[in-house]
Design a protein around this motif. Structure first.
Motif, short mmCIF file in Angstrom:
data_model
loop_
_atom_site.label_atom_id
_atom_site.label_comp_id
_atom_site.label_asym_id
_atom_site.label_seq_id
_atom_site.Cartn_x
_atom_site.Cartn_y
_atom_site.Cartn_z
N ILE A 28 15.50 6.04 12.44
CA ILE A 28 14.30 6.29 13.25
C ILE A 28 13.10 5.54 12.68
O ILE A 28 12.28 4.99 13.42
N THR A 29 12.99 5.50 11.35
CA THR A 29 11.84 4.83 10.73
C THR A 29 11.85 3.33 10.97
O THR A 29 10.81 2.68 10.80
N MET A 30 12.98 2.77 11.38
CA MET A 30 13.04 1.35 11.69
C MET A 30 12.39 1.03 13.03
O MET A 30 12.04 -0.13 13.29
N PHE A 31 12.22 2.03 13.87
CA PHE A 31 11.69 1.82 15.22
C PHE A 31 10.30 2.42 15.41
O PHE A 31 9.56 1.98 16.30
N PHE A 32 9.96 3.41 14.60
CA PHE A 32 8.68 4.10 14.78
C PHE A 32 7.92 4.15 13.46
O PHE A 32 8.52 4.42 12.40
N GLY A 33 6.62 3.94 13.54
CA GLY A 33 5.76 4.04 12.37
C GLY A 33 4.46 4.74 12.71
O GLY A 33 4.07 4.81 13.88
N GLY A 34 3.78 5.23 11.69
CA GLY A 34 2.55 5.96 11.93
C GLY A 34 1.37 5.10 12.31
O GLY A 34 0.44 5.55 12.96
N GLY A 35 1.39 3.83 11.90
CA GLY A 35 0.25 2.95 12.15
C GLY A 35 -0.64 2.83 10.94
O GLY A 35 -0.49 3.53 9.93
N MET A 36 -1.61 1.93 11.03
CA MET A 36 -2.45 1.60 9.89
C MET A 36 -3.37 2.75 9.47
O MET A 36 -3.45 3.09 8.29
N PRO A 44 -3.27 6.18 10.16
CA PRO A 44 -2.58 7.33 9.54
C PRO A 44 -2.03 7.00 8.15
O PRO A 44 -2.06 7.84 7.25
N THR A 45 -1.55 5.77 7.97
CA THR A 45 -1.04 5.38 6.66
C THR A 45 -2.16 5.36 5.63
O THR A 45 -1.98 5.81 4.49
N TYR A 46 -3.31 4.85 6.03
CA TYR A 46 -4.47 4.83 5.12
C TYR A 46 -4.87 6.25 4.74
O TYR A 46 -5.14 6.53 3.55
N LEU A 47 -4.92 7.14 5.71
CA LEU A 47 -5.29 8.53 5.42
C LEU A 47 -4.26 9.20 4.51
O LEU A 47 -4.63 9.99 3.62
N LEU A 48 -2.98 8.86 4.70
CA LEU A 48 -1.94 9.40 3.84
C LEU A 48 -2.12 8.92 2.40
O LEU A 48 -2.03 9.72 1.45
N MET A 49 -2.38 7.62 2.24
CA MET A 49 -2.59 7.08 0.89
C MET A 49 -3.82 7.72 0.23
O MET A 49 -3.83 7.96 -0.98
N GLU A 100 -4.95 10.82 0.84
CA GLU A 100 -4.60 12.19 0.46
C GLU A 100 -3.70 12.21 -0.79
O GLU A 100 -3.73 13.17 -1.56
N LEU A 101 -2.93 11.17 -0.98
CA LEU A 101 -2.06 11.08 -2.16
C LEU A 101 -2.80 10.53 -3.38
O LEU A 101 -2.19 10.37 -4.44
N HIS A 102 -4.09 10.22 -3.20
CA HIS A 102 -4.94 9.71 -4.29
C HIS A 102 -4.39 8.40 -4.87
O HIS A 102 -4.44 8.17 -6.08
N LEU A 103 -3.91 7.55 -3.97
CA LEU A 103 -3.38 6.26 -4.40
C LEU A 103 -4.35 5.11 -4.18
O LEU A 103 -4.10 3.99 -4.65
N LEU A 104 -5.43 5.35 -3.44
CA LEU A 104 -6.37 4.27 -3.16
C LEU A 104 -6.96 3.70 -4.44
O LEU A 104 -7.32 4.44 -5.36
N ASN A 105 -7.06 2.37 -4.47
CA ASN A 105 -7.65 1.65 -5.60
C ASN A 105 -6.93 1.95 -6.92
O ASN A 105 -7.56 2.03 -7.97
#
Length: 292
Positions: A117-125, A127-132, A134-139
């Motif tokens: 399923i992940t090969m056909f569908f993705g969250g987009g830029m 939502p991915t940025y917001l996820l990163m 929330e995971l405290h991975l930015l910078n």
């Protein structure tokens, strides 16, 4: 009795050789053009007379690039991203693919469907940025190596390759008291050197060329990879132009000298690694696609 080649086969060979030669020219010419522009005299560059061979000789572009501290910082960052990211990618992909080859693994079907399923569908830029965020991975360093370290397509290739390994080896190891971790690292991975070498090169090249994630997720220039350094040169049409205005005014260097010199310096490591791993491509990429 020797085999006599027919006329049709000869014509095919001639056309095939001609096509491959044309393909080589198409691939090699841009590289020769970049090297030529990096070494040519600014006057010939301005007149557009440089093609595949340098005209004049000028190393000012290399001198300017090599004098920039940001080049060495970016080089160090890219080497770290490529090495750690590649090791992490090979490890996590192997750990994900191995259970899918075990017949009695209870979550085998669910994980396979989930990955497909992940090969056909993705969250987009966004939502991915917001996820990163929330995971405290930015910078951070890990923002460049963790996202995308496990790809569904790669997992399926690994799974197919592992399925070509005789199941009797695993059964024999289990009878001797070995666990699945031992079987993976002592049996499966040593027998998958061609696969690992192939995907290691794919991963290294991907990390080496990465710039978009850095543009979105990194704010500190001290964490920028090499491609961000190249981007700054190309976007600014030679970022050294303001710092080295006298050289430009005196026609001692052309902005293309600087940009092309930076590209050559960035390409050198990949060009050195590629010939040693290229021989594994067919075996590593194609054998794993036969079954499964």
């Amino acid at each position: 009795m020797g085999y006599k080649q027919g006329m049709g086969s000869r014509i095919f060979d001639i056309l095939n050789y001609a096509f491959m030669l044309a393909l080589v020219v198409v691939m090699v010419y841009p590289l020769l053009n970049v090297i030529s522009l990096s070494l040519s005299d600014p006057d010939y560059i301005a007149l557009g007379e440089v093609s595949w061979w340098p005209k004049g000789f000028n190393t000012k572009g290399y001198e300017i690039i090599l004098s920039k501290p940001q080049l060495y910082i970016s080089y160090r960052n890219t080497l770290l991203y490529a090495s750690v990211g590649t090791l992490l990618t090979l490890l996590l992909t192997s750990l994900t693919a191995y259970p899918l080859t075990v017949a009695d693994f209870p979550l085998k079907k669910f994980i396979t469907i989930f990955l497909a399923i992940t090969m056909f569908f993705g969250g987009g830029m966004i939502p991915t940025y917001l996820l990163m965020k929330e995971l405290h991975l930015l910078n951070t360093f890990w923002i460049m190596v963790i996202p995308g370290s496990v790809g569904a397509f790669n997992v399926f290739i690994y799974r197919s390759f592992f399925q070509n390994i005789p199941s009797e080896l695993r059964e024999s190891a289990l009878m001797d008291g070995a666990g699945d971790i031992t079987i993976l690292f002592r049996i499966y991975l040593p027998l998958s050197k061609a696969l690992l070498a192939t995907f290691a090169l794919f991963s290294i090249v991907a990390f080496w060329n990465e710039w978009f994630n850095a543009l979105i997720y990194l704010k500190n220039e001290s964490k920028y990879p090499l491609q961000m350094f190249l981007r700054s040169l190309i976007v600014d049409d030679g970022s050294a132009s303001s710092q080295y205005r006298n050289l430009l005014v005196n026609n001692e260097v052309n902005p293309k000298n600087i940009v092309m010199a930076a590209i050559v310096i960035a390409l050198a490591p990949i060009l050195c690694i590629y010939p040693f791993v290229q021989k594994h491509f067919v075996k590593g990429a194609m054998v794993g696609s036969i079954k499964g």
